[in-house]
Design a protein around this motif. Structure first.
Motif, PDB file in Angstrom:
ATOM      1  N   GLU A 134      12.275  70.422 116.753  1.00  0.00           N
ATOM      2  CA  GLU A 134      13.260  70.432 115.667  1.00  0.00           C
ATOM      3  C   GLU A 134      12.892  69.518 114.510  1.00  0.00           C
ATOM      4  O   GLU A 134      13.281  69.768 113.369  1.00  0.00           O
ATOM      5  CB  GLU A 134      14.648  70.055 116.210  1.00  0.00           C
ATOM      6  CG  GLU A 134      15.656  69.841 115.095  1.00  0.00           C
ATOM      7  CD  GLU A 134      17.057  70.255 115.456  1.00  0.00           C
ATOM      8  OE1 GLU A 134      17.229  71.320 116.085  1.00  0.00           O
ATOM      9  OE2 GLU A 134      17.997  69.510 115.144  1.00  0.00           O
ATOM     10  N   ASP A 180      18.982  59.416 111.845  1.00  0.00           N
ATOM     11  CA  ASP A 180      18.254  59.991 110.718  1.00  0.00           C
ATOM     12  C   ASP A 180      16.910  59.333 110.491  1.00  0.00           C
ATOM     13  O   ASP A 180      15.908  60.010 110.289  1.00  0.00           O
ATOM     14  CB  ASP A 180      19.114  59.915 109.449  1.00  0.00           C
ATOM     15  CG  ASP A 180      20.010  61.129 109.351  1.00  0.00           C
ATOM     16  OD1 ASP A 180      19.706  62.126 110.031  1.00  0.00           O
ATOM     17  OD2 ASP A 180      21.004  61.083 108.616  1.00  0.00           O
ATOM     18  N   ALA A 193      12.931  68.893 121.938  1.00  0.00           N
ATOM     19  CA  ALA A 193      13.637  68.165 120.879  1.00  0.00           C
ATOM     20  C   ALA A 193      12.692  67.905 119.708  1.00  0.00           C
ATOM     21  O   ALA A 193      13.094  67.941 118.536  1.00  0.00           O
ATOM     22  CB  ALA A 193      14.190  66.856 121.433  1.00  0.00           C
ATOM     23  N   ARG A 245      20.531  59.702 121.610  1.00  0.00           N
ATOM     24  CA  ARG A 245      21.128  59.670 120.280  1.00  0.00           C
ATOM     25  C   ARG A 245      20.201  60.302 119.248  1.00  0.00           C
ATOM     26  O   ARG A 245      18.988  60.159 119.329  1.00  0.00           O
ATOM     27  CB  ARG A 245      21.404  58.214 119.859  1.00  0.00           C
ATOM     28  CG  ARG A 245      22.555  57.560 120.624  1.00  0.00           C
ATOM     29  CD  ARG A 245      22.727  56.122 120.175  1.00  0.00           C
ATOM     30  NE  ARG A 245      21.482  55.386 120.291  1.00  0.00           N
ATOM     31  CZ  ARG A 245      20.944  54.648 119.317  1.00  0.00           C
ATOM     32  NH1 ARG A 245      21.551  54.550 118.151  1.00  0.00           N
ATOM     33  NH2 ARG A 245      19.802  54.006 119.500  1.00  0.00           N
ATOM     34  N   VAL A 284      16.296  57.952 122.034  1.00  0.00           N
ATOM     35  CA  VAL A 284      16.713  58.269 120.683  1.00  0.00           C
ATOM     36  C   VAL A 284      15.763  59.309 120.076  1.00  0.00           C
ATOM     37  O   VAL A 284      14.596  59.365 120.432  1.00  0.00           O
ATOM     38  CB  VAL A 284      16.738  56.971 119.825  1.00  0.00           C
ATOM     39  CG1 VAL A 284      15.334  56.428 119.616  1.00  0.00           C
ATOM     40  CG2 VAL A 284      17.429  57.187 118.499  1.00  0.00           C
ATOM     41  N   ILE A 285      16.306  60.137 119.211  1.00  0.00           N
ATOM     42  CA  ILE A 285      15.483  61.087 118.456  1.00  0.00           C
ATOM     43  C   ILE A 285      15.641  60.757 116.974  1.00  0.00           C
ATOM     44  O   ILE A 285      16.753  60.824 116.442  1.00  0.00           O
ATOM     45  CB  ILE A 285      15.936  62.540 118.698  1.00  0.00           C
ATOM     46  CG1 ILE A 285      15.829  62.876 120.196  1.00  0.00           C
ATOM     47  CG2 ILE A 285      15.098  63.519 117.860  1.00  0.00           C
ATOM     48  CD1 ILE A 285      16.626  64.108 120.606  1.00  0.00           C
ATOM     49  N   VAL A 286      14.548  60.377 116.328  1.00  0.00           N
ATOM     50  CA  VAL A 286      14.591  60.046 114.910  1.00  0.00           C
ATOM     51  C   VAL A 286      14.186  61.292 114.112  1.00  0.00           C
ATOM     52  O   VAL A 286      13.086  61.820 114.300  1.00  0.00           O
ATOM     53  CB  VAL A 286      13.657  58.865 114.591  1.00  0.00           C
ATOM     54  CG1 VAL A 286      13.681  58.559 113.093  1.00  0.00           C
ATOM     55  CG2 VAL A 286      14.063  57.637 115.400  1.00  0.00           C
ATOM     56  N   ARG A 287      15.102  61.746 113.246  1.00  0.00           N
ATOM     57  CA  ARG A 287      14.875  63.015 112.557  1.00  0.00           C
ATOM     58  C   ARG A 287      13.854  62.911 111.422  1.00  0.00           C
ATOM     59  O   ARG A 287      13.040  63.799 111.213  1.00  0.00           O
ATOM     60  CB  ARG A 287      16.186  63.511 111.940  1.00  0.00           C
ATOM     61  CG  ARG A 287      17.198  64.004 112.952  1.00  0.00           C
ATOM     62  CD  ARG A 287      18.444  64.510 112.209  1.00  0.00           C
ATOM     63  NE  ARG A 287      19.476  64.922 113.146  1.00  0.00           N
ATOM     64  CZ  ARG A 287      19.499  66.119 113.742  1.00  0.00           C
ATOM     65  NH1 ARG A 287      18.564  67.007 113.488  1.00  0.00           N
ATOM     66  NH2 ARG A 287      20.471  66.413 114.588  1.00  0.00           N
ATOM     67  N   THR A 288      13.929  61.833 110.682  1.00  0.00           N
ATOM     68  CA  THR A 288      13.131  61.741 109.465  1.00  0.00           C
ATOM     69  C   THR A 288      12.157  60.581 109.538  1.00  0.00           C
ATOM     70  O   THR A 288      12.545  59.473 109.909  1.00  0.00           O
ATOM     71  CB  THR A 288      14.056  61.517 108.247  1.00  0.00           C
ATOM     72  OG1 THR A 288      15.161  62.408 108.346  1.00  0.00           O
ATOM     73  CG2 THR A 288      13.297  61.759 106.955  1.00  0.00           C
TER      74      THR A 288
END
Lengths: 231, 231, 231, 231, 231, 231
Positions: free
Chosen positions: C74, B226, C71, B223, C5-9
């Protein structure tokens, strides 16, 4: 054992013996000493291309405690090499640029330590030579006593204060004070012999021939065959 | 087993195949060879920035005994790489500047050894390339026989005489003689492809996109959120 | 655990706090942080004389699988340091010049990885700073998911995304985001104090004296004797 | 390399050869095989007092992936020993009581694995013999292919499918299928000879005498002295 | 960091959750916890066939100093497991039969320690369960403070006081207090599922079939061939 | 160094001193000896629950060569413990059931060896006690000389012939012949004191109290808080 002690004065080898051994280098001195006195290869230089030699000032510390290194600075004479062992295995960074500054100021030739060191960028820049078991910034305390200038075992070798320490890119070797003169003579002889050998090898001669190994291989039953098919 | 043997003549790969593989480097050759042939990372270069390639002349020695290295000098051809394994684990300094002088004189391209080497300052100065498991001045004897140019296992890899050895800052990889031509082709193709990939990455494209990983991550249930609060 | 999970911020520390900590260096920051946050010395730089600092972008990968590194590219912001752990021990070469090209293009300050890296000659030439547990050309797959920007444990230290990573020749230390400002202050103070200490040591004063160790040694029962005969 | 493959049928040694070798034990077989085929001592039994022998069914797995072990169960014949290597070093627990239940059901004699195993209490209770590099509960995936019954290198030894594996408290040794009969003969002969030696030693005779070592020591320059004072 | 501290009271998981997790064993709990929380396999039991579970009372000690273990005894409640880490690596024997006597008297369920223990014959005879990184008689001091019941990292795993520790022949796993109930449920479910799988495997079914691996192998390009000749 | 030598006669400690030290066990003797003489924990027993003590007969061997062990059998007296070091690191199986048969016949109490042993199933069955660095079937040669009854360094400890060796499940400790009587007295005293301490701990008293650690913790700034919230 009579408890922790700091011995102020030690017997040291003659300076010219030390400088000859240092010039001969670790591998040659190890051979000249009858293949004794070599520390385990876990002890590595933190710099390249540096070789030193000098009388050992020995330090025995508890793991994670560098108090005795400060005591050792007081008894170090110009040209000495500090050799540090811990009472049990540790890679803590017991030594850094402050202690190096102090040791350098008092003429210490370098450090051999079976533990960690830190500030290695500074140590390299200062040109203070170090051989250690690890590079590790881990801090230490000054809480538990040890000894200075007592016999220690450092990575497989018994070292007495005043023994000659030689260290270079190959590692560290220690020569007993009593054998230093004899080992120096053997080292000098060996260097001369090696130079001759080197010349013969450069000219294309084979070690197989001038070490007399052809016959030995024969006696030991080693067969020479032309191709794998003949095996 | 028919006892110790020295095989004089081995089959060697075509020189242009060897030089192409050497130019491609360890990581690329390892990939081109289907991810086979890579020695354990314990084998490290004693110098930085040097890469070599050449046919393997193999040596199998008892621990602490370097007699067979002398025998190997006789069968080495210019461009060959000496690859040395011991019958049981040892870090003894089996190789130093004298053997390097002799090997260099006979054109040997370098040494890969699952044991120790010494005189490393000299070796670096001579420019004789070495990959070894240790740097250790410990001396060895010439008492027990071994073999030259027999198949060996060196740090996890089976090596036959004449296999192509490539070594650089990343370590050492070995390509079977029979696969050398095919691996060369795959390596050349891979280098071209990598150059294109490098250009795209330099321009800011994401591997995530051109490797098609976004969809894969999705399928695998990863997933994107943010902030940590959304986890 | 809610799966990969990928946490963007992520939250990041103030740039001047990061740059002060980076300038102070690993050993000083480790002290200023109450001797916490130091990674095990197995993590070593692949280059000499380079020091970096930046907020951590964390990556957790399965052993032998580098998909999540792509990933991570990014979500990396200029100045970030990528910190990679694997779910079980591995020395596979998960990172090489292609990923470095991509990370450099996106401003990444460097890599800390508890696994192997490859293409190290290229990495050194590019000037992309790396601290790793191994140099190993072994290739990896992109088959099993992991996470980006979740808390990880990397060689003995818990690291949260946004924590400050400082790395130099001494190794790697991590400061919690919440403590960064306080640690910076302590580091600055410590540097000033160390400079004064350095001056005193340069002038020949002994640590034994100005650390008050003479009395302490006395209280702990350490005896000073003149020669070994007095022991 | 033609990609991952599972070979269903392998040549196996004669059962009586296998049982003789198993009865002789690892140390004797290693000697009888000319001191070849011994795995590194990192491979240890998880139980005491158990010895096994059987033809090798080989498995090559990616690190952290045990899919190919399931494939291997289909090709195992009663009496076979499963021998598992990974393409790079890993201690993940690739094998546990479920796979052991399945292998035992199909007659497998035991497991040799250069990786980790788990459920060892169950394995010991079931009496399924295992030699492994680690005990580790770490789970694995089934995502990346490998091969079954191809030649592998396992902790320093090249093993081909059908080679004879012998394992006991001393470790693991492998005999090439082609040499099995000859090695068996040598082992039997050796056992008889050792029994005679054992009798002589039990009666008080010295190895020094009946191995003829007194003269050898003499020739090699070893001196006998009465006390340390005479050295 | 606010300096060394001893926290007297911690939150503990419900006893039935702890006992269920202990009964499930390390491998199953590790799986049920999403493959997290497993300590490095260097931590090994000093006894065979013993399994325990309990809330963690954590201790952080300087290397070579066991003072804080004594402080921990005061806060231990019956059923707790003492979990000990050191601020840097050490194998010193920080724990022996006296501390075990005291801990046993206060109901402590066992010890997990990333350091050494001694008096292991006594510990085994007393039946006090221990998992440690080493067996080493090396004595320690009581000179430098640490903390009790603070979060620690122990061999790769972050542990908070009150987390559930499960230890058996497979090693040690830790479940966060907050996830304990959920992990228990997953473990119970998993055990039931494993029992069914075990039955099917016992009856001769192949994992290849009921895990659906035949198709997967096919998709991944693994070929089945009859003999090596077909490769 | 005067070349290889075998010393026939050594001074031995009084039998009752040896038996008292053996009865006290490794941990107590190590304490009684001022925490000196303990071998590195790499040296492990091959059996459980056995403890021995006796005068050291020392042997120094080249790696992979067990000739001097045969020479040592001639000089061993009933009750002696053979202590073996090699001139460089090796795990070769230098010792097996034949040498054990011979040593047992001559009354040798056991073996301590910084190398490998083999035939361990036989050794355990014979009840011949062994502490070694490895279990490895690797065969050795009889080609290169060493010495018997000279001072050696064995895994960090200098050992002279006649020093008292004590070995049990905790490892191996060595007491210098000259200190044996004094160490025995200290050990006896320590055992008595430990028994009293054990009683107090059994009754529920805390080490924190009777070691006076509460005040010390206070002085060192350790805070006691009720819950984590108070930290």
């Amino acid at each position: 054992m009579n408890g922790p002690v700091i011995v102020r004065t030690i017997e040291r080898p003659a300076p010219d013996v030390v400088s000859s051994l240092a010039a001969a280098g670790v591998a040659t001195v190890h051979e000249a000493a009858g293949r004794t006195g070599l520390l385990d290869p876990v002890i590595r230089p933190i710099q390249e291309g540096v070789s030193i030699g000098g009388p050992a000032v020995t330090v025995l510390c508890p793991p994670g405690d560098n108090m005795m290194l400060h005591a050792a600075v007081e008894v170090v004479q110009p040209g000495d090499v500090l050799v540090v062992a811990t009472t049990s295995a540790s890679t803590d960074g017991m030594f850094g640029d402050l202690l190096a500054t102090s040791l350098a100021r008092h003429g210490c030739a370098g450090l051999v330590i079976d533990a960690g060191v830190r500030d290695v960028a500074d140590l390299r820049e200062m040109g203070f030579p170090v051989w250690s078991a690890a590079i590790h910034a881990q801090g230490t305390v000054k809480a538990t006593p040890g000894s200075v200038n007592v016999p220690i075992v450092c990575r497989g070798v018994r070292i007495e204060p005043g023994d000659v320490v030689v260290a270079d890119d190959d590692g560290v070797v220690v020569v007993a004070l009593l054998s230093a003169e004899k080992t120096r003579a053997a080292a000098v002889e060996r260097l001369a012999k090696e130079e001759k050998t080197r010349e013969r090898l450069r000219s294309g001669e084979l070690g197989l021939d001038f070490y007399g190994l052809r016959q030995k291989l024969d006696e030991l039953g080693v067969r020479w065959v032309d191709t794998a098919g003949d095996v």
